[in-house]
Design a protein around this motif. Structure first.
Motif, PDB file in Angstrom:
ATOM      1  N   ARG A 262     -11.079 -12.460   7.071  1.00 26.40           N
ATOM      2  CA  ARG A 262     -10.013 -13.440   7.288  1.00 26.40           C
ATOM      3  C   ARG A 262      -8.619 -12.824   7.272  1.00 26.40           C
ATOM      4  O   ARG A 262      -7.639 -13.506   7.569  1.00 26.40           O
ATOM      5  N   GLY A 263      -8.537 -11.556   6.945  1.00 29.51           N
ATOM      6  CA  GLY A 263      -7.246 -10.867   6.976  1.00 29.51           C
ATOM      7  C   GLY A 263      -6.818 -10.443   8.364  1.00 29.51           C
ATOM      8  O   GLY A 263      -5.736  -9.870   8.528  1.00 29.51           O
ATOM      9  N   PHE A 264      -7.638 -10.742   9.370  1.00 29.10           N
ATOM     10  CA  PHE A 264      -7.283 -10.407  10.757  1.00 29.10           C
ATOM     11  C   PHE A 264      -6.289 -11.445  11.261  1.00 29.10           C
ATOM     12  O   PHE A 264      -6.659 -12.500  11.770  1.00 29.10           O
ATOM     13  N   ASN A 265      -4.998 -11.156  11.110  1.00 25.96           N
ATOM     14  CA  ASN A 265      -3.944 -12.125  11.410  1.00 25.96           C
ATOM     15  C   ASN A 265      -2.761 -11.441  12.071  1.00 25.96           C
ATOM     16  O   ASN A 265      -2.685 -10.209  12.145  1.00 25.96           O
ATOM     17  N   TYR A 266      -1.838 -12.260  12.529  1.00 22.49           N
ATOM     18  CA  TYR A 266      -0.577 -11.741  13.036  1.00 22.49           C
ATOM     19  C   TYR A 266       0.315 -11.336  11.871  1.00 22.49           C
ATOM     20  O   TYR A 266       0.146 -11.806  10.735  1.00 22.49           O
ATOM     21  N   ASP A 267       1.291 -10.480  12.153  1.00 22.65           N
ATOM     22  CA  ASP A 267       2.165  -9.955  11.105  1.00 22.65           C
ATOM     23  C   ASP A 267       3.101 -11.043  10.585  1.00 22.65           C
ATOM     24  O   ASP A 267       3.665 -11.822  11.365  1.00 22.65           O
ATOM     25  N   ALA A 268       3.294 -11.046   9.267  1.00 21.45           N
ATOM     26  CA  ALA A 268       4.141 -12.059   8.645  1.00 21.45           C
ATOM     27  C   ALA A 268       5.627 -11.725   8.773  1.00 21.45           C
ATOM     28  O   ALA A 268       6.470 -12.625   8.765  1.00 21.45           O
ATOM     29  N   ARG A 269       5.956 -10.440   8.887  1.00 26.31           N
ATOM     30  CA  ARG A 269       7.360 -10.020   8.988  1.00 26.31           C
ATOM     31  C   ARG A 269       7.553  -9.164  10.236  1.00 26.31           C
ATOM     32  O   ARG A 269       6.672  -8.409  10.635  1.00 26.31           O
ATOM     33  N   TYR A 270       8.737  -9.281  10.794  1.00 22.38           N
ATOM     34  CA  TYR A 270       9.048  -8.558  12.026  1.00 22.38           C
ATOM     35  C   TYR A 270       9.718  -7.228  11.712  1.00 22.38           C
ATOM     36  O   TYR A 270      10.587  -7.133  10.830  1.00 22.38           O
ATOM     37  N   SER A 271       9.301  -6.215  12.431  1.00 22.04           N
ATOM     38  CA  SER A 271       9.983  -4.929  12.409  1.00 22.04           C
ATOM     39  C   SER A 271      10.201  -4.512  13.861  1.00 22.04           C
ATOM     40  O   SER A 271       9.428  -4.903  14.746  1.00 22.04           O
TER      41      SER A 271
END
Length: 756
Positions: A262-271
């Protein structure tokens, strides 16, 4: 538009001086027993398999659930939803192994399927609190249904009628993942002496993503205006408006799932340079549906039924990608001048890739029904006109990763140095559907009825590719005649037998008509030569309707030619709906359901399906053939079981609903699959009206996916083979990994409903 206004005008007609057509006693079954509090398995007399749920069942479920989730218990329904609340557009419904692009969807008689790709999006449908009934025909579709590609059946939503008396109903909900929802409905009651009555409702929902960063919002308005006459005539106008901004959950491969779960997700913060940031994957959509069904009793033998509909929709399914200021192409044309990219570093910038669809659709289906002795003759026409403007463009983002324009409007998109729209895909398709249908229902005896019918369908696609290159206009014209027959036998007042044979077809989706370009060359060549899918299906069923027990069992068989199988392809970074020709397929199996009511207020429901679906042909890949003959069809679990029960004694109520879905293959070679899994939902509530002022006041608690299974719930993108395979002619065919839906997590929702 004129046809829609004409249909609405019937709402103001004076009372018609004609008698209501007499009901056929042979098809009017009435039993006395315990009322079904669950609203499952209501009485049916159709000569085909039909399951249904009513408002009695819907009102006990979590208020955010969409139509797909609500029919999950019914036989043959395999639902994969990416979030527990049903707000995301990432969901899937299959019936007897046939995908949602094979399932016709109607709401108040108007089609809801996408005109280009045949998909329907349940998160856009009417609020559950306004739905009186959802009927699910697992196989045969009614001859007058304004749908194309209904081999997988028909899902039909009927909205609640306005109430006779003025009133207001308010629901407040709160739950897991910061869910908050408000729903308000106002009924006018009878409006003066006009004979009109109406309701309008508004809902507002917000919830955080249950996994990963992000959140979903949904605003929705439903309305219905109704006029009825004493002879049974009625006319109505139904409106449904949806404004949502939903997060699309990423779909992992099996390797991704095993590594990250379930950790396959989009990034929470932008760089800087990050194309996986969650704000780049939020999909805004706005839709308006209008339907004006009319039923007129012209005399004691003749009736008219017509539905005029109008739809508008615009939305964006965006993604993150990178662009360079130089080295770009527009179609096959190399751009000599660099493009201006805000925020570019060393000539490269992260941008929002847009995949936008702008649709308009209108049409009308109309029929006359004449009772002539033992014959009930039906003749009708269906006309549908729709436009679909599809573009893949690019929009700048700011330093924090926020898109300048999340809607992907062309006016705000990145342009070439000479001012043209920089697009990976740019096309407009007009789809015109014309249909004539004739049917005769023959009451050979009071208990034996034979139905015969034929439907001719002409579907024309006419489009334009605006990208520079060898392709400009596209065209595909298809015509097919679809005969059918059915038999219904009322053994006695409680038992029925039925059998039917039905034919269906569908054309490849519009995407297959157009060239795709990569690096200035044609990467996929559009074609109008793909063969239409054609299928023949049969059903043989038995139905029992008793005072305390109702049951239905149906055997079915399908034979497909040129089976059109929906999948998702990566088209320049965007996940785009596409179609594979899977050749022939043969399926057969059994659906069954039982509803037992041992005491007043108590109901126990069980359903199940056994399915055997096999591929009949080797699959052509390049210049070779994959050895797929005899393999199991994808997304076609052999076994499904559902079970539920409800209790409602007028004070306390509750429900339990469980579903098991067996193993599902994700490739034609059957070299990758996901195991079976089970889900469980619970609900408990109390009716407080008798403790207060007698007005409806309900408090309920819904627990969704209480066991919190960590599973892959369905196949989002099928592939031909996952493992490198040697073809029949000796060629090595490289494997491609399928993608999957991650099953939604557990959630709890508390709701209080109050009538005023």
């Amino acid at each position: 538009m004129a046809a829609l206004l004409l249909s609405v005008a019937w709402l103001a007609l004076p009372t018609m001086a004609s008698a209501q057509q007499a009901a056929d006693a042979a098809s009017d079954i009435r039993v006395v027993g315990h009322r079904d509090p669950e609203g499952l398995l209501p009485e049916q007399t159709d000569p085909k398999a039909v399951s249904a749920i009513s408002s009695d069942f819907i009102v006990k479920q979590a208020p955010t659930l969409n139509a797909f989730q609500l029919v999950n218990l019914l036989p043959g329904a395999n639902v994969a939803s990416s979030d527990p609340y049903g707000l995301s557009t990432s969901s899937s419904l299959t019936l007897r192994g046939l995908g949602q692009d094979e399932i016709g969807v109607l709401m108040e008689g108007a089609p809801q399927n996408d005109i280009g790709y045949y998909y329907a999006y349940p998160s856009q449908f009417a609020d559950p609190g306004n739905v009186r009934r959802i009927a699910l025909a697992q196989g045969a579709v009614d001859i007058d249904s304004p749908t194309v590609g209904g081999a997988g059946g028909l899902l039909a939503l009927t909205l609640d009628d306005p109430k006779e008396r003025p009133g207001l109903l308010a629901d407040l909900s709160a739950g897991s993942y910061a869910l908050r929802r408000v729903f308000v409905r106002v009924d006018t009651g009878m409006i003066g002496d006009t004979g009109l009555k109406a309701f309008i409702s508004y809902s507002n929902t917000r919830a955080d993503n249950w996994r990963g960063a992000g959140y979903d919002t949904r605003q929705h308005v439903d309305a219905k205006l109704l006029r009825e006459w004493a002879d049974g005539s009625r006319a109505s106008l139904a409106l449904s408006y949806n404004d949502a901004n939903s997060s699309s959950y990423p779909s992992p491969t099996l390797a991704d799932w095993q590594a990250q779960g379930r950790g396959f997700n989009y990034d929470a913060r932008y760089s800087p340079g990050d194309t996986n940031y969650w704000r780049l994957y939020r999909a805004p959509f706005r839709n308006l549906y209008a339907s004006a069904p009319v039923h007129l009793v012209l005399n004691d033998r003749l009736t008219f039924d017509g539905t005029t509909y109008l739809q508008f929709g615009y939305g964006n399914s965006p993604y993150g990608t990178q662009l360079a200021t130089t080295g770009n192409f527009l179609g096959e044309e190399a751009l000599a001048e660099p493009i201006a990219l805000p925020g570019a570093v060393d000539g490269v910038a992260t941008v929002l890739g847009n995949y936008t669809g702008d649709q308009m659709r209108n049409g009308q289906v109309a029929k006359l029904t004449l009772q002539a002795g033992i014959h009930r003759l039906t003749a009708g026409l269906w006309f549908d006109y729709g436009t679909d403007r599809v573009t893949q463009t690019y929009t700048a983002i700011d330093a924090q990763g926020m898109p300048v324009d999340q809607w992907g409007y062309r006016s705000k998109a990145i342009r070439t140095a000479d001012g043209r729209l920089l697009a990976y895909e740019n096309q407009r398709t007009v789809t015109v559907t014309k249909s004539l249908f004739l049917a005769d229902s023959i009451a050979i005896t009071p208990r034996l009825t034979v139905d015969l019918g034929i439907k001719g369908v002409n579907l024309l696609r006419n489009g334009r590719n605006y990208l520079p290159g060898p392709q400009a206009g596209v065209r595909r014209d298809s015509y097919v005649a679809l005969p059918r027959a059915a038999v219904h036998v009322a053994i006695d007042d409680r038992q029925q037998l039925f059998a039917n044979i039905t034919t269906n077809f569908r054309t490849p989706n519009e995407f297959t008509l157009y060239n795709s370009y990569d690096g200035g060359v044609v990467s996929t060549r559009g074609t109008d030569s793909l063969k239409n899918e054609y299928s023949v299906s049969q059903e043989l069923g038995y139905r029992y309707i008793g005072p305390n027990l109702s049951a239905s069992v149906t055997g079915f068989h399908y034979k497909f030619r040129n089976r059109q199988l929906a999948t998702v392809v990566d088209n320049g970074g965007a996940l785009v709906n596409s179609t594979l020709n899977a050749g022939g397929q043969t399926s057969y199996g059994v659906d069954a359901e039982i509803d037992y009511r041992p005491a007043r207020g108590v109901s126990v429901y069980v359903s199940g399906e056994y399915l055997r679906a096999r591929i009949d042909d080797d699959l052509p890949v390049g210049g070779d053939f994959l050895p797929t003959r005899g393999k199991r069809a994808v997304s076609s679990p052999t076994l499904q079981l559902g079970g539920g029960g409800t209790y409602d004694d007028g004070l306390l109520f509750g429900s339990v609903a469980g579903k098991y879905v067996g193993r599902q293959f994700a490739t034609f070679m059957n070299d990758e699959s996901i195991p079976g899994y089970a889900t469980l939902d619970l609900a408990i509530g109390v009716h407080l009206a008798d403790w207060l002022d007698g007005k409806r006041t309900d408090l309920r608690l819904n627990a969704i996916n209480v066991t919190n299974p960590r599973v892959l719930a369905g196949v989002q993108a099928v592939t031909t083979n996952a493992v490198d395979t040697v073809g029949r002619e000796g060629t090595l065919i490289v494997g491609q990994a399928p993608a999957y839906y991650i099953g939604g997590g557990a959630a709890v929702v508390a709701t209080i409903s109050r009538a005023f």
